[in-house]
Scaffold this motif. Structure first.
Motif, PDB file in Angstrom:
ATOM      1  N   THR A 123       6.212   1.780  -8.669  1.00 44.82           N
ATOM      2  CA  THR A 123       5.467   0.748  -8.002  1.00 44.82           C
ATOM      3  C   THR A 123       5.530  -0.502  -8.306  1.00 44.82           C
ATOM      4  OG1 THR A 123       3.707   2.427  -8.182  1.00 44.82           O
ATOM      5  CG2 THR A 123       2.827   0.322  -7.954  1.00 44.82           C
ATOM      6  N   LYS A 164       0.713  -1.245   0.103  1.00 47.71           N
ATOM      7  CA  LYS A 164       0.171  -0.016   0.102  1.00 47.71           C
ATOM      8  C   LYS A 164       0.949   1.217   0.090  1.00 47.71           C
ATOM      9  CE  LYS A 164      -3.849   1.462   2.623  1.00 47.71           C
ATOM     10  NZ  LYS A 164      -4.995   1.345   3.759  1.00 47.71           N
ATOM     11  N   THR A 165       0.655   2.182  -0.856  1.00 50.45           N
ATOM     12  CA  THR A 165       1.262   3.557  -0.835  1.00 50.45           C
ATOM     13  C   THR A 165       0.283   4.502  -0.776  1.00 50.45           C
ATOM     14  OG1 THR A 165       1.235   3.660  -3.061  1.00 50.45           O
ATOM     15  CG2 THR A 165       3.254   2.537  -2.275  1.00 50.45           C
ATOM     16  N   GLN A 166       0.648   5.553  -0.318  1.00 48.72           N
ATOM     17  CA  GLN A 166      -0.387   6.875  -0.001  1.00 48.72           C
ATOM     18  C   GLN A 166      -0.303   7.666  -1.224  1.00 48.72           C
ATOM     19  OE1 GLN A 166      -2.366   7.001   2.592  1.00 48.72           O
ATOM     20  NE2 GLN A 166      -1.606   4.864   2.972  1.00 48.72           N
ATOM     21  N   ARG A 167       0.840   7.588  -2.135  1.00 42.80           N
ATOM     22  CA  ARG A 167       0.651   8.503  -3.383  1.00 42.80           C
ATOM     23  C   ARG A 167       1.170   7.958  -4.324  1.00 42.80           C
ATOM     24  NH1 ARG A 167       6.096  10.012  -4.408  1.00 42.80           N
ATOM     25  NH2 ARG A 167       7.421   9.408  -2.616  1.00 42.80           N
ATOM     26  N   ASN A 168       0.631   8.442  -5.789  1.00 43.44           N
ATOM     27  CA  ASN A 168       1.219   7.921  -6.990  1.00 43.44           C
ATOM     28  C   ASN A 168       2.425   7.977  -7.186  1.00 43.44           C
ATOM     29  OD1 ASN A 168       1.448   6.999  -9.627  1.00 43.44           O
ATOM     30  ND2 ASN A 168      -0.482   7.956 -10.491  1.00 43.44           N
ATOM     31  N   ARG A 169       3.450   7.150  -6.950  1.00 43.88           N
ATOM     32  CA  ARG A 169       4.774   7.247  -7.468  1.00 43.88           C
ATOM     33  C   ARG A 169       5.095   6.875  -8.877  1.00 43.88           C
ATOM     34  NH1 ARG A 169       7.633   3.356  -3.622  1.00 43.88           N
ATOM     35  NH2 ARG A 169       5.942   2.059  -4.398  1.00 43.88           N
ATOM     36  N   GLN A 227       9.538   7.401 -16.390  1.00 40.77           N
ATOM     37  CA  GLN A 227       7.933   6.907 -16.328  1.00 40.77           C
ATOM     38  C   GLN A 227       7.319   6.171 -17.501  1.00 40.77           C
ATOM     39  OE1 GLN A 227       5.918   7.293 -13.488  1.00 40.77           O
ATOM     40  NE2 GLN A 227       8.056   7.669 -12.871  1.00 40.77           N
TER      41      GLN A 227
END
Length: 172
Positions: A17, A7-12, A123
């Motif tokens: 990911t 789980k992550t809190q922000r879009n990396r 990206q």
């Protein structure tokens, strides 16, 4: 699997990911699939059997493009003969073009960890550099004709912007 939760809190972004998942895996292989792409029912079993028999670190297959409503293109993305030519000298072939379809590809988790996964600062084109890192480390890339993947192409795909001409989105 309900026992696995990352789980992550922000879009990396996709590369970071993917790396967080890859580095946490305790398995031999992982198959890449976007949330709106499709694989045939027996795809994973075929890919596992093929990557083992070819002793490869990455194994890919060809794909058909499908549109928003699932209509399949008439032809495969690349011809098998072109892929065969590219694989004769994959490192040199990658200088000008990424000829591997990432959708439905299978990777050795051990090889992924050995090269540190995808490069997070890119990206787009992350898999291209990833393949080069695998090859540079002495890894093997294989191809199978025994299955195909279905890559959904639509107007909001990031890759659609890459060939859009002057209005192309800037990523670097």
């Amino acid at each position: 699997n309900p026992r696995v939760c990352i789980k992550t809190q922000r879009n990396r972004g996709l590369p970071a990911t993917l790396n967080s998942v890859l580095l946490a895996l305790d398995t031999d292989f992982v198959v890449y699939l976007g949330q709106d792409d499709i694989l045939p029912v027996d795809h994973c079993a075929i890919m596992v059997e093929q990557i083992k028999s070819l002793n490869a670190d990455i194994l890919f297959c060809n794909n058909y493009n499908i549109n928003e409503i699932g209509e399949k293109s008439i032809n495969l993305t690349l011809s098998d003969s072109l892929i065969d030519r590219q694989l004769r000298s994959p490192f040199s072939s990658f200088i000008t073009k990424n000829f591997i379809s990432v959708v439905g590809s299978i990777w050795s988790v051990k090889a992924c960890k050995a090269v540190g996964g995808w490069e997070p600062k890119y990206q787009l084109f992350g898999e291209w550099l990833f393949y080069l890192k695998i090859l540079k480390a002495g890894g093997r890339i294989g191809y199978t004709r025994k299955t195909v993947a279905y890559y959904r192409r639509h107007s909001t795909n990031n890759s659609s912007f890459l060939s859009a001409g002057p209005q192309r989105k800037k990523y670097f």
